[in-house]
Write an enzyme that holds these catalytic residues in place. Structure first.
Site, PDB file in Angstrom:
ATOM      1  N   CYS A  24      -7.389  12.767  -5.461  1.00 15.33           N
ATOM      2  CA  CYS A  24      -6.534  13.894  -5.059  1.00 15.33           C
ATOM      3  C   CYS A  24      -5.074  13.713  -5.475  1.00 15.33           C
ATOM      4  O   CYS A  24      -4.309  14.682  -5.471  1.00 15.33           O
ATOM      5  CB  CYS A  24      -6.598  14.084  -3.544  1.00 15.33           C
ATOM      6  SG  CYS A  24      -8.217  14.591  -2.949  1.00 15.33           S
ATOM      7  N   ASP A  50      10.906  -5.576   5.526  1.00 11.35           N
ATOM      8  CA  ASP A  50      10.226  -4.279   5.436  1.00 11.35           C
ATOM      9  C   ASP A  50      10.853  -3.468   4.304  1.00 11.35           C
ATOM     10  O   ASP A  50      11.987  -3.736   3.884  1.00 11.35           O
ATOM     11  CB  ASP A  50      10.342  -3.518   6.768  1.00 11.35           C
ATOM     12  CG  ASP A  50       9.213  -2.485   6.939  1.00 11.35           C
ATOM     13  OD1 ASP A  50       8.293  -2.469   6.092  1.00 11.35           O
ATOM     14  OD2 ASP A  50       9.257  -1.710   7.909  1.00 11.35           O
ATOM     15  N   GLU A  51      10.122  -2.467   3.800  1.00 12.12           N
ATOM     16  CA  GLU A  51      10.609  -1.604   2.708  1.00 12.12           C
ATOM     17  C   GLU A  51      11.104  -2.441   1.527  1.00 12.12           C
ATOM     18  O   GLU A  51      12.159  -2.166   0.945  1.00 12.12           O
ATOM     19  CB  GLU A  51      11.748  -0.690   3.206  1.00 12.12           C
ATOM     20  CG  GLU A  51      11.435   0.083   4.475  1.00 12.12           C
ATOM     21  CD  GLU A  51      10.540   1.300   4.274  1.00 12.12           C
ATOM     22  OE1 GLU A  51      10.199   1.601   3.106  1.00 12.12           O
ATOM     23  OE2 GLU A  51      10.165   1.920   5.277  1.00 12.12           O
ATOM     24  N   GLY A 109       0.854  -1.185   0.000  1.00  6.77           N
ATOM     25  CA  GLY A 109       0.000   0.000   0.000  1.00  6.77           C
ATOM     26  C   GLY A 109       0.887   1.231   0.000  1.00  6.77           C
ATOM     27  O   GLY A 109       2.115   1.116  -0.121  1.00  6.77           O
ATOM     28  N   LYS A 161       1.661  -0.504   6.839  1.00  7.33           N
ATOM     29  CA  LYS A 161       2.370  -1.716   6.414  1.00  7.33           C
ATOM     30  C   LYS A 161       3.323  -2.197   7.504  1.00  7.33           C
ATOM     31  O   LYS A 161       3.343  -3.375   7.842  1.00  7.33           O
ATOM     32  CB  LYS A 161       3.160  -1.452   5.123  1.00  7.33           C
ATOM     33  CG  LYS A 161       2.309  -1.013   3.949  1.00  7.33           C
ATOM     34  CD  LYS A 161       3.133  -0.852   2.685  1.00  7.33           C
ATOM     35  CE  LYS A 161       4.216   0.202   2.784  1.00  7.33           C
ATOM     36  NZ  LYS A 161       3.685   1.581   3.011  1.00  7.33           N
ATOM     37  N   CYS A 177      -6.421   9.944   3.055  1.00  2.70           N
ATOM     38  CA  CYS A 177      -5.994  11.025   2.160  1.00  2.70           C
ATOM     39  C   CYS A 177      -5.851  12.315   2.952  1.00  2.70           C
ATOM     40  O   CYS A 177      -6.780  12.737   3.642  1.00  2.70           O
ATOM     41  CB  CYS A 177      -7.006  11.213   1.028  1.00  2.70           C
ATOM     42  SG  CYS A 177      -6.617  12.633  -0.016  1.00  2.70           S
ATOM     43  N   CYS A 223      -8.430  15.113   1.415  1.00  6.12           N
ATOM     44  CA  CYS A 223      -9.900  15.060   1.525  1.00  6.12           C
ATOM     45  C   CYS A 223     -10.426  14.105   2.585  1.00  6.12           C
ATOM     46  O   CYS A 223     -11.616  14.114   2.876  1.00  6.12           O
ATOM     47  CB  CYS A 223     -10.516  14.728   0.171  1.00  6.12           C
ATOM     48  SG  CYS A 223     -10.416  12.965  -0.238  1.00  6.12           S
TER      49      CYS A 223
HETATM   50  P1  ADP Z   1       3.660   2.419   6.468  1.00  5.72           P
HETATM   51  O1  ADP Z   1       4.624   1.309   6.878  1.00  5.72           O
HETATM   52  O2  ADP Z   1       2.595   1.926   5.520  1.00  5.72           O
HETATM   53  O3  ADP Z   1       4.341   3.663   5.976  1.00  5.72           O
HETATM   54  P2  ADP Z   1       3.284   2.687   9.308  1.00  5.72           P
HETATM   55  O4  ADP Z   1       2.882   1.328   9.800  1.00  5.72           O
HETATM   56  O5  ADP Z   1       4.719   3.093   9.490  1.00  5.72           O
HETATM   57  O6  ADP Z   1       2.833   2.841   7.775  1.00  5.72           O
HETATM   58  O7  ADP Z   1       2.412   3.812  10.033  1.00  5.72           O
HETATM   59  C1  ADP Z   1       1.000   3.766  10.110  1.00  5.72           C
HETATM   60  C2  ADP Z   1       0.576   4.841  11.131  1.00  5.72           C
HETATM   61  O8  ADP Z   1       0.871   6.124  10.589  1.00  5.72           O
HETATM   62  C3  ADP Z   1      -0.909   4.900  11.440  1.00  5.72           C
HETATM   63  O9  ADP Z   1      -1.302   3.977  12.430  1.00  5.72           O
HETATM   64  C4  ADP Z   1      -1.065   6.321  11.942  1.00  5.72           C
HETATM   65  O10 ADP Z   1      -0.739   6.398  13.303  1.00  5.72           O
HETATM   66  C5  ADP Z   1       0.028   7.095  11.203  1.00  5.72           C
HETATM   67  N1  ADP Z   1      -0.435   7.974  10.109  1.00  5.72           N
HETATM   68  C6  ADP Z   1       0.131   9.146   9.778  1.00  5.72           C
HETATM   69  N2  ADP Z   1      -0.451   9.688   8.687  1.00  5.72           N
HETATM   70  C7  ADP Z   1      -1.426   8.842   8.294  1.00  5.72           C
HETATM   71  C8  ADP Z   1      -2.374   8.835   7.212  1.00  5.72           C
HETATM   72  N3  ADP Z   1      -2.421   9.817   6.309  1.00  5.72           N
HETATM   73  N4  ADP Z   1      -3.218   7.795   7.113  1.00  5.72           N
HETATM   74  C9  ADP Z   1      -3.165   6.801   8.030  1.00  5.72           C
HETATM   75  N5  ADP Z   1      -2.301   6.747   9.053  1.00  5.72           N
HETATM   76  C10 ADP Z   1      -1.418   7.747   9.206  1.00  5.72           C
HETATM   77 ZN    ZN Z   2      -8.511  12.688  -1.446  1.00  3.24          ZN
END
Ligand code: ADP
Ligand code: ZN
Length: 201
Positions: free
Chosen positions: A181, A89-90, A16, A22, A146, A149
């Site tokens: 968006c 990860d990553e 995602g 993730k 998002c 929005c």
């Molecule tokens: P990823 O590994 O997909 O980058 P992480 O697991 O590191 O995501 O982080 C997810 C957390 O980021 C969420 O639980 C929330 O606390 C925070 N967060 C910050 N911005 C957003 C956003 N725009 N949408 C959802 N969660 C967000």
């Molecule tokens: Zn949007």
């Protein structure tokens, strides 16, 4: 999905946009495997030096010890063959070799859990995630919120000017955007006011 009978290996992909959870989901699955007394190892690419070198860290500050590798092949070198569950990860920064490595590990009876970006800042499929999706037994697509929005977001919006595929960073450099968006490249639209979803505990 957490427990496999016998010694069969398999591949799970969690993909995602940035901020979609993730890393949180990867950490959750790995912690449950540890509770089940499985031997766990976690790998991340050297490129991701946003936070600590020896841990994977989510944006919500959940952490899990990890081994940093320069390439997917190095996972095989750093692997303790008694390990039963392998987290990556990553994964989008691991390079094309990751597909072969994950296949080998799953074939040899390991549970492999891979997390990574499925699309890049232009909205293009981000190798090697598409190939891993085709190889995997289980696929989870995580969505963020998002930031323009408030709708569910599947895109990673770059906020700074650059044509490099990889610009490592988080807050201020990228944000999550929905399909409507998202703007490939640097955004020109104005922000929309929106209410943050209310947490229901
Ligand atoms: P990823 O590994 O997909 O980058 P992480 O697991 O590191 O995501 O982080 C997810 C957390 O980021 C969420 O639980 C929330 O606390 C925070 N967060 C910050 N911005 C957003 C956003 N725009 N949408 C959802 N969660 C967000
Ligand atoms: Zn949007």
């Amino acid at each position: 999905m957490d427990f496999l009978a016998g010694n069969m290996g398999w591949i799970e992909v969690v993909c995602g946009p940035m901020f979609s959870g993730k890393s949180e989901e990867l950490i959750r699955r790995l912690r449950r495997a540890m509770i089940a007394r499985r031997r766990v190892q976690v790998f991340k690419p050297v490129l991701d030096n946003r936070y600590s070198k020896e841990e994977i860290v989510s944006h919500s500050d959940q952490r899990l010890g990890s081994t940093t590798v320069n390439s997917a092949d190095e996972i095989l070198k750093q692997l303790d063959w008694r390990t039963q569950v392998i987290g990556v990860d990553e994964a989008n920064f691991m390079g094309p070799g990751l597909v072969e490595v994950c296949g080998q590990l799953a074939d040899s009876g390991k549970r492999v859990i891979v997390a990574g970006l499925d699309t890049d800042y232009m909205g293009r499929p981000f190798p090697p995630i598409p190939d891993l999706l085709a190889m995997a037994e289980s696929i989870t697509k995580t969505l963020a919120i998002c930031m323009r929005c408030g709708n569910p977001a599947k895109q990673t919006q770059r906020l700074v000017e650059s044509e490099d595929l990889i610009v490592v960073g988080a807050a201020g450099m990228y944000e999550a955007r929905c399909r409507a968006c998202f703007e490939a490249g640097v955004p020109k639209q104005e922000m929309l006011p929106f209410s943050r979803p209310v947490s229901r505990g």
